[in-house]
Design a protein around this motif. Structure first.
Motif, mmCIF file in Angstrom:
data_model
loop_
_atom_site.group_PDB
_atom_site.id
_atom_site.type_symbol
_atom_site.label_atom_id
_atom_site.label_comp_id
_atom_site.label_asym_id
_atom_site.label_seq_id
_atom_site.Cartn_x
_atom_site.Cartn_y
_atom_site.Cartn_z
ATOM 1 N N TYR A 137 0.920 -1.046 0.088
ATOM 2 C CA TYR A 137 -0.004 0.007 -0.081
ATOM 3 C C TYR A 137 0.859 1.205 0.076
ATOM 4 O O TYR A 137 0.674 2.057 -0.734
ATOM 5 C CB TYR A 137 -0.825 -0.198 1.199
ATOM 6 N N GLN A 138 1.898 1.233 0.916
ATOM 7 C CA GLN A 138 2.821 2.313 0.938
ATOM 8 C C GLN A 138 3.556 2.636 -0.597
ATOM 9 O O GLN A 138 3.342 3.709 -1.007
ATOM 10 C CB GLN A 138 3.889 2.258 1.876
ATOM 11 N N GLY B 134 2.659 4.597 9.790
ATOM 12 C CA GLY B 134 3.619 4.196 8.724
ATOM 13 C C GLY B 134 3.470 5.233 7.481
ATOM 14 O O GLY B 134 4.264 5.026 6.349
ATOM 15 N N LEU B 135 2.405 6.167 7.459
ATOM 16 C CA LEU B 135 2.357 6.970 6.023
ATOM 17 C C LEU B 135 2.850 8.368 6.441
ATOM 18 O O LEU B 135 2.805 8.781 7.392
ATOM 19 C CB LEU B 135 0.761 6.941 5.982
ATOM 20 N N LEU C 277 0.927 4.085 -2.909
ATOM 21 C CA LEU C 277 0.891 5.525 -2.747
ATOM 22 C C LEU C 277 1.999 6.271 -3.438
ATOM 23 O O LEU C 277 1.688 7.348 -3.875
ATOM 24 C CB LEU C 277 0.597 5.791 -1.263
ATOM 25 N N GLN C 278 3.077 5.612 -3.024
ATOM 26 C CA GLN C 278 4.319 6.702 -3.597
ATOM 27 C C GLN C 278 4.290 6.616 -5.049
ATOM 28 O O GLN C 278 4.409 7.609 -5.521
ATOM 29 C CB GLN C 278 5.533 5.857 -2.878
ATOM 30 N N GLN D 100 1.573 11.249 1.762
ATOM 31 C CA GLN D 100 0.811 9.926 1.313
ATOM 32 C C GLN D 100 -0.690 10.167 1.968
ATOM 33 O O GLN D 100 -1.683 9.404 1.348
ATOM 34 C CB GLN D 100 1.407 8.669 2.099
ATOM 35 N N LEU E 108 -2.599 12.489 -0.123
ATOM 36 C CA LEU E 108 -3.101 11.598 -1.497
ATOM 37 C C LEU E 108 -4.193 10.974 -1.176
ATOM 38 O O LEU E 108 -5.124 10.644 -1.998
ATOM 39 C CB LEU E 108 -1.787 11.132 -2.119
#
Lengths: 165, 175
Positions: free
Chosen positions: A147-148, B6-7, A151-152, B11, B14
């Motif tokens: 997921y990270q 963790g974001l 998003l990146q 992020q 977004l």
């Protein structure tokens, strides 16, 4: 708990229908995706009792139905870049949107299918990473990392478009 | 969605912006879909009874097949049976071929009288023959003159006619 009444089904259809169709479109074109969603709701209506976690049941059923349908399409050799030729938009354009709907759709389409599925389940399915891990049958840590990364990638692509984040 | 760790802030920004996008509406007609869903559900529920009936029929058939023959038990019952001695057994009279019982009550009466008279003659001899012919409908009475009145010679033609009558009966001819 008794059987599902049509009013209850209608409420779930309104709440989850478009999001489930969006989820199914990771594998299928718009028409087939809606067919799968419709079949899932009909199966839900035939249940003796509603599932305890209705949202999880619906998304898991749509996932299984979509993948089965995709396999049938591939067997029949009718599947030729369905997603690329699907002309119907994934999102409704609204005046107050912070992002351009078509750009967001294209950015999502450019993601690997595993990442795209997790993003859609997380953002439009409004599911926790643990719930997503159960549906995609992967460890929570893997889901989190995917997921990270997704998003990146989305941020990088959207930044390249003027006026986007 | 912000409870997940963790974001980065970017992020999360977004994520929130993407969440603002509304998925496209489905092209399925809601009311039509609900009607179809209800109909499909009712069809499946109605299928339960025929399936149950068929299953019960199969079970009944199998149970009948495996039941086997019923066991017959023989229970001896003691009864007193009266058997006529062979010396007194009446001779069987078989009607001639093509003979059918007559519907005439007088004929039946005559036949019954004949059989009685014959049995008496067979057991007691010719002396059992009555001196006077009896009325068939009223045994013991007669319309004819007595043997004493007419003489024994008068009785012989009567006996002759009785024997002829017997022959006719045995041959199945009508009187």
């Amino acid at each position: 708990m008794g059987s599902i009444d049509p009013g209850q089904l209608g409420g779930w259809f309104d709440a989850y229908g478009p999001r489930l169709a969006l989820y199914a479109r990771q594998w299928l074109d718009a028409a087939l995706a809606e067919d799968v969603v419709q079949e899932v709701f009909i199966r839900l209506m035939a249940q003796a009792e509603p599932p305890a976690n209705i949202q999880g049941w619906l998304f898991r059923s749509v996932r299984n139905g979509s993948i089965s349908q995709l396999r049938r399409q591939i067997r029949r050799k009718h599947y030729t870049r369905v997603l690329a030729t699907d002309r119907r938009n994934w999102f409704e354009s609204q005046p107050g949107d912070l992002l351009d709907a078509r750009n967001a759709q294209q950015a999502l389409l450019d993601l690997p299918v595993e990442q795209r599925e997790i993003v859609i389940l997380r953002i439009w399915g409004q599911m926790t990473l643990r719930e997503i891990a159960e549906i995609v049958e992967k460890p929570v840590s893997t889901v989190h990392h995917s997921y990270q990364s997704a998003l990146q990638s989305l941020r990088t692509k959207m930044k390249a478009v003027p006026g986007q984040i | 969605m912000s409870q997940e760790n963790g974001l980065t802030p970017a992020q999360r920004e977004l994520e929130a912006a993407l969440g603002g996008l509304q998925p496209a509406a489905m092209q399925i007609e809601r009311d039509r879909f609900l009607y179809q869903a209800g109909r499909a559900s009712a069809t499946r529920r109605n299928r339960a009874w025929p399936v149950l009936t068929a299953a019960l029929s199969v079970m009944l058939g199998l149970s009948l097949l495996h039941r086997g023959e019923p066991e017959i038990q023989t229970v001896p019952v003691e009864r007193i049976v009266y058997v006529q001695s062979p010396g007194h057994a009446p001779a069987a009279v078989f009607p001639a071929a093509g003979w059918t019982p007559a519907a005439d009550p007088d004929l039946l009466q005559a036949q019954a009288y004949y059989v009685q008279l014959r049995d008496r003659v067979l057991t007691e001899g010719l002396d059992a023959l009555p001196l006077r012919p009896e009325r068939l409908d009223r045994p013991g009475q007669t319309d004819l003159p007595t043997a004493g009145q007419r003489g024994r010679q008068d009785y012989l033609p009567l006996r002759q006619s009785l024997l002829q009558r017997r022959i006719l009966l045995l041959n199945g001819d009508s009187l």
